[in-house]
Scaffold this active site. Structure first.
Site, mmCIF file in Angstrom:
data_model
loop_
_atom_site.group_PDB
_atom_site.id
_atom_site.type_symbol
_atom_site.label_atom_id
_atom_site.label_comp_id
_atom_site.label_asym_id
_atom_site.label_seq_id
_atom_site.Cartn_x
_atom_site.Cartn_y
_atom_site.Cartn_z
ATOM 1 N N ASN A 1 0.783 -1.238 0.000
ATOM 2 C CA ASN A 1 0.000 0.000 0.000
ATOM 3 C C ASN A 1 0.815 1.289 0.000
ATOM 4 O O ASN A 1 0.311 2.330 -0.417
ATOM 5 C CB ASN A 1 -1.022 -0.010 1.142
ATOM 6 C CG ASN A 1 -0.370 -0.130 2.483
ATOM 7 O OD1 ASN A 1 0.518 -0.960 2.673
ATOM 8 N ND2 ASN A 1 -0.758 0.692 3.415
ATOM 9 N N GLU B 1 5.139 -4.274 11.993
ATOM 10 C CA GLU B 1 4.221 -3.142 11.779
ATOM 11 C C GLU B 1 2.992 -3.722 11.092
ATOM 12 O O GLU B 1 3.032 -4.016 9.895
ATOM 13 C CB GLU B 1 4.882 -2.082 10.889
ATOM 14 C CG GLU B 1 6.091 -1.411 11.513
ATOM 15 C CD GLU B 1 5.720 -0.443 12.609
ATOM 16 O OE1 GLU B 1 4.581 0.057 12.616
ATOM 17 O OE2 GLU B 1 6.569 -0.198 13.481
ATOM 18 N N CYS C 1 -2.831 1.605 6.777
ATOM 19 C CA CYS C 1 -2.860 0.989 8.116
ATOM 20 C C CYS C 1 -3.405 1.931 9.178
ATOM 21 O O CYS C 1 -3.874 1.475 10.214
ATOM 22 C CB CYS C 1 -1.465 0.503 8.493
ATOM 23 S SG CYS C 1 -0.249 1.817 8.475
#
Ligand code: NAP
Length: 470
Positions: free
Chosen positions: A149, A245, A279
């Site tokens: 992304n 992450e 995110c």
């Protein structure tokens, strides 16, 4: 494009097509690497580690700063790459390039500040004649695995601090978006980075990613991606350091005393940036009931103004999802919620990989959308009576990356800061706010450890203690 092992660009007989997510057209192709390629990359990286740990800091600094300059000269090309292999619009892609340049620049700056400190040995009886200190040394060969992304900046967040800290890296970028990472490697080599220090190996996570993670020569796995792959990696990594992450379904709390106009526009942008494939994208908004109806009406009307379309079009506000399967999944989740009683306020349809920005209310807790990460352009509105209720609902999920609160009351803001279970709180903006030097990471299923250059450098170096017995 070719992939690169130890500075040598390599083709393979088997390739993987890189497709534009909007229409499936082929943008380019990359080699489908094998486990042998991973072995070769790790072997070279062992040499790369010896080279980089012995480079003086001023060399690493100048390589990093020069890389940032080269990225600047290739700005539009990098943006066009992001907006053709990935689903960001060209305007979103330009912002990512600017941030990636900043990430590499900060890495160069932080390479000056890898500090140690003296140790008060004489505080222990019997150690009166001891003096010493610790300094930080590189951890070794780092495996970096990145998602689709933010195909440039999230790669920069691994390579910048790893190189600044004196390590070597084997990077496996997301299979669907490998081109931005390969172009960043070109910038590094052109800036004078010795080839052995960085390899970018393209191929499938389940094949080459796992081989990379398992290898005992790797000292750290720095992973950004989904919780499922993250858990798998922790299972197979063995004895090595892990940075994770992972995802989230970020909550925003909107209280009646806030600037409503500002709150609505920030939340709309935060929900639909990169078609929600973000995110820290806004997924759940808890709005005090006295302003709920007004917030909802303005939110829906702003959402309906969003223009969806091809990423390269300068006038597109929101591009496609990364592929059609993902778009189908998102619509399935919306339909599941509606069947269970959620009310669809706008959106809920798709054409190919393009999902219309979707807003729901009255979300039942049994819906998949209610507590999982949607990672798509879907946002849920909830009325709440009090801050306490909003905090409890915000915390009632397995994620905790960033949270946000809109209020002009300091006491309310501080209550949220203390009580929200997240890695970062944004006051008076949506959760979708990040600058690249701040500590970034989550609690619960959102991850382990922190990124943000200074913080990544701590993770990617270790203290070596020195003690003199005088
Ligand atoms: P993903 O499916 O987890 O993939 C991420 C990377 O891991 C890809 O390179 C993938 O390779 C690789 N991979 C998958 N399975 C693996 C395995 N078993 N062993 C080793 N590597 C493996 O995630 P994504 O769909 O690309 O990205 C979306 C997710 O990333 C979301 O959950 C989002 O929240 C999260 N994310 C988190 C942050 C953060 O900073 N916290 C930032 C951005 C995104 P393939 O491409 O070949 O599958």
């Amino acid at each position: 494009m070719k992939m690169v092992i130890g500075g040598t660009w390599i083709d393979k007989p088997e390739t993987i097509a890189v497709r534009n997510p909007f229409d499936g057209s082929v943008v380019d192709s990359v080699p489908r690497a094998t486990v042998e390629d991973i072995q070769a990359a790790i072997r070279t990286a062992r040499d790369g580690y010896e080279i980089n740990r012995n480079l003086p800091a001023h060399r690493r600094i100048s390589i990093l700063l020069k890389t940032a300059d080269i990225m600047q000269t290739r700005f539009e090309e990098l943006a066009a790459t992001i907006a053709s292999e990935g689903s960001k619009t060209i305007r979103e892609a330009r912002k990512e390039v600017a941030r990636a340049i900043n990430t590499i620049t900060i890495s160069g700056e932080e390479a000056r500040r890898i500090l140690g400190e003296t140790i008060p040995f004489d505080s222990a009886p019997g150690s009166e004649n001891r003096v010493g200190y610790y300094y930080r040394f590189p951890i070794g060969v780092i495996a970096a695995i990145t998602p689709f992304n933010d195909p440039l900046n999230l790669v920069a967040h691994k390579l910048g601090p790893a190189i600044a800290g004196g390590n070597s890296i084997v990077l496996k970028p997301a299979t669907v978006t490998p081109l931005s990472a390969l172009k960043l490697a070109e910038c590094f080599y052109e800036a004078g980075l010795p080839g052995e220090i960085l390899s970018v190996v393209t191929g499938y996570g389940r094949e080459i990613g796992e081989a990379l993670v398992r290898d005992e020569r790797i000292r750290m796995v720095s992973f950004t991606g989904g919780v499922e792959a993250g858990k798998r990696i922790t299972e197979i990594a063995g004895l090595k350091k892990i940075g994770m992450e992972l995802g989230s379904n970020s909550p925003v709390i909107v209280l009646e005393d806030c600037n409503l106009e500002k709150a609505v526009s920030a939340c709309v942008s935060g929900a639909f940036w990169a078609a929600g494939q973000n995110c820290i994208g806004v997924q759940r908004i808890y709005i005090q009931s006295s302003i709920y109806a007004k917030f909802r009406d303005v939110f829906v009307s702003l959402t309906q103004k969003y223009k969806t379309g091809p990423q390269q079009d300068e006038t597109t506000d929101m591009g496609p999802m990364i592929n059609e399967q993902e778009a189908i999944r998102v619509i399935d989740w919306v339909e599941d919620a509606v069947k269970k009683g959620a009310v669809l306020l706008t959106g809920g349809t798709r054409a190919g990989s393009l999902v219309q920005p979707t807003v729901l209310e009255n979300m039942p807790s049994s819906a998949t959308l209610a507590c999982n990460e949607v990672f798509g352009p879907v946002v849920m509105l909830y009325p709440v009576e009090s801050l306490e209720e909003a905090i409890a609902a915000s915390n009632a999920v397995d994620y905790g990356l960033q949270g946000a609160i809109f209020t002009n009351d300091l006491n309310q803001a501080f209550k949220a800061i203390r009580e929200m279970d997240v890695g970062g709180i944004i006051v008076n903006d949506s959760t979708d706010y990040r600058v690249d030097l701040m500590p970034f990471g989550g609690v619960k299923n959102s991850g382990l450890g922190r990124e943000g250059i200074k913080f990544s450098l701590q993770e990617m170096t270790e203290p070596k203690m020195v003690c003199f017995n005088l």
